[in-house]
Design a protein around this motif. Structure first.
Motif, PDB file in Angstrom:
ATOM      1  N   GLN A 273      58.434  43.877 135.414  1.00  0.00           N
ATOM      2  CA  GLN A 273      57.326  44.806 135.664  1.00  0.00           C
ATOM      3  C   GLN A 273      56.173  44.043 136.319  1.00  0.00           C
ATOM      4  O   GLN A 273      55.992  42.847 136.094  1.00  0.00           O
ATOM      5  CB  GLN A 273      56.816  45.454 134.372  1.00  0.00           C
TER       6      GLN A 273
ATOM      7  N   ASN B  53      56.939  53.866 134.173  1.00  0.00           N
ATOM      8  CA  ASN B  53      55.848  53.626 133.232  1.00  0.00           C
ATOM      9  C   ASN B  53      55.247  54.941 132.758  1.00  0.00           C
ATOM     10  O   ASN B  53      55.135  55.903 133.509  1.00  0.00           O
ATOM     11  CB  ASN B  53      54.762  52.747 133.858  1.00  0.00           C
TER      12      ASN B  53
ATOM     13  N   VAL C  16      51.500  49.585 133.711  1.00  0.00           N
ATOM     14  CA  VAL C  16      52.424  48.931 134.652  1.00  0.00           C
ATOM     15  C   VAL C  16      52.220  49.566 136.016  1.00  0.00           C
ATOM     16  O   VAL C  16      52.122  50.790 136.131  1.00  0.00           O
ATOM     17  CB  VAL C  16      53.888  49.145 134.194  1.00  0.00           C
TER      18      VAL C  16
ATOM     19  N   PHE D  27      57.971  48.502 138.818  1.00  0.00           N
ATOM     20  CA  PHE D  27      59.125  47.754 138.315  1.00  0.00           C
ATOM     21  C   PHE D  27      59.951  47.300 139.503  1.00  0.00           C
ATOM     22  O   PHE D  27      59.997  47.984 140.523  1.00  0.00           O
ATOM     23  CB  PHE D  27      59.983  48.633 137.400  1.00  0.00           C
TER      24      PHE D  27
END
Lengths: 323, 323
Positions: free
Chosen positions: B155, B240, B245, B248
């Motif tokens: 992440q 997320n 975050v 990813f």
């Protein structure tokens, strides 16, 4: 409120971790042992009983109040090896140490660190007298059983083995002898001890290493084991080829935890099995209150214990020891 | 022959292991910090800059030449918590420490050992001022890609996070707050940070823990991270849910090794990723000369650093410190 510290309040697995680290947790702190110095580097620790014998060989070993040093006048690897070998053979015929009864005619390297050059070689039966760091290779063989879940192959050592006869042990294991690499040793031992074909060894996965510091009546064992995992097909059954194993047994993870807790398991192999059981989730923070303590005791700082005490060599003289 | 010890001759991964252990390897040895004692147990270490501020609160903190002690007259967990909280809020409004800018209104337990009773709770932003041991949970999310082999989800942290904004991090991670168990925290964070459904979380496997001792301008971080592995289906993409975050990314193992070596990776998360790469064979003794040193630096003896210095409490007085 109290912090559990007595043995009675420990978990069984923490007690085991204390057992294979008996020297790390008590002997080391007693201050009885002296650093063993070769070419200005600390490569070992020497107990008082060994020191007493080495005093007989002042031309080879210089015993001072702070350390024991191999004569720095020896010119090279071969001369150091020959001089030490001479003393060890004499001590062996004098029956000075139990450890030397198991003379192997197989040598271990003596080094300051794993990645550094070898300073001399020494029969593997003798390294525990000098607290030389030992390196070995272990393979955790396992299968994914449709009903029993993950199951682990263990071996029972032959009753004729010089060390730990009849004890239960990991499927495959061996010491790193002079001239053999880690992967080479893993393959050689897998074939000799368990007849694992090359085709299956392609699945061998390097999975870390464990370090601990054990002591027995034979001597000191600052051991680092390079660990491999090997998933095997359900139908494969290990077969011994070199006479060093009396049988193999496939255990469930729960049975394996119980087995390493018995006195029938080789103490110095238990760290490898315990590490496997932790990495695969069978021992976890959910079922083991001392989980993080155990993890630290599977990776004790051997490099610090030895390298903190590394000497500074100046003009051929050992200048200082930071102990 | 020489033993490599200078930074220049280290591998890049050993340098990384030194970076996340900067306090273990140098700060600790400087001897500048003093043990922090609560109810007779050492629970932390205090730097000179913090000590200076605590001297202003003699009714709460007793600063001696050997240690800093929380006033032993405080009766219980709630009183200790309230007194320390009062000081911390004042230091925060005085802008005495960068660390307190990130006040979280979320508390960590202060304990002698992980398995022992909590002595007080403290805002998590403040624990680094006292060198309180921190515990966290991390999940390594991975897939077995048919062409790329094992791939790892990372992440990128939100740019609005109070600590390590924009840095790359493990798929899921979080601190163990008061009142939450390890497994509970793993599940909660997996859902909040990556929207991993309960069905997939059934495959979560406990895989050990890493311990290291980091220092930054904010303070001291003696951290233990409980590590889980989670194999995910190829088609699953983490999403997320809590705004913490920004994205990813799925990386091959080789890319992941490169990523943790960049300054864009959160230093205190790298041990978890490195441990994963070691346990799955991507970093091994074959490709990393300092392999066994790195393994020891992923499991530094925090329990020894703190418990060796544990005091003996007699009749309500701190009787002795074995430092």
């Amino acid at each position: 409120m109290s912090v559990d510290s007595g043995a009675s309040s420990m978990s069984r697995l923490l007690k085991l971790a204390h057992k294979f680290n008996c020297f790390y947790l008590s002997g080391l702190k007693s201050g009885e042992c002296r650093p063993f110095i070769v070419e200005g580097f600390q490569v070992g620790l020497i107990r008082p009983d060994v020191m007493k014998q080495l005093l007989k060989y002042p031309e080879v070993f210089r015993v001072t109040s702070g350390y024991v040093e191999l004569n720095p006048a020896f010119r090279d690897y071969e001369e150091r090896t020959a001089k030490v070998d001479y003393v060890l053979r004499e001590l062996r015929s004098d029956k000075a140490f139990i450890a030397l009864k198991g003379w192997r005619d197989e040598c271990y390297d003596v080094k300051a660190e794993f990645h550094t050059e070898s300073l001399l070689r020494m029969d593997r039966s003798a390294t525990c007298l000098f607290g030389i760091r030992n390196y070995g290779v272990d393979i955790n063989g396992y299968v994914r059983h449709p009903k029993l879940g993950l199951c682990i192959w263990l071996q029972q050592r032959s009753s004729t083995k010089q060390t730990w006869p009849d004890k239960w042990d990991n499927m495959v294991g061996g010491g790193l002898s002079v001239g053999h690499s880690i992967l080479e040793t893993a393959h050689k031992e897998a074939m000799e001890e368990a007849s694992i074909p090359a085709e299956l060894l392609k699945n061998l996965i390097s999975a870390g290493c464990v370090s601990f510091y054990f002591e027995s009546e034979r001597g000191l064992f600052p051991n680092t084991e390079f660990v491999f995992d090997l998933e095997l097909p359900l139908e494969f059954v290990p077969q011994n080829a070199d006479g060093e194993v009396q049988k193999f047994e496939l255990l469930t993870a729960a049975q394996c935890i119980e087995r390493i807790l018995t006195p029938d398991f080789k103490t110095t192999s238990a760290p490898v099995t315990l590490d496997f059981l932790i990495r695969h989730g069978f021992v976890s923070a959910e079922n083991e209150p001392y989980y993080n303590m155990i993890m630290e005791l599977l990776h004790v700082p051997l490099q610090t214990i030895y390298s903190n005490q590394r000497s500074i060599k100046e003009n051929g003289q050992v200048a200082s020891y930071n102990i």
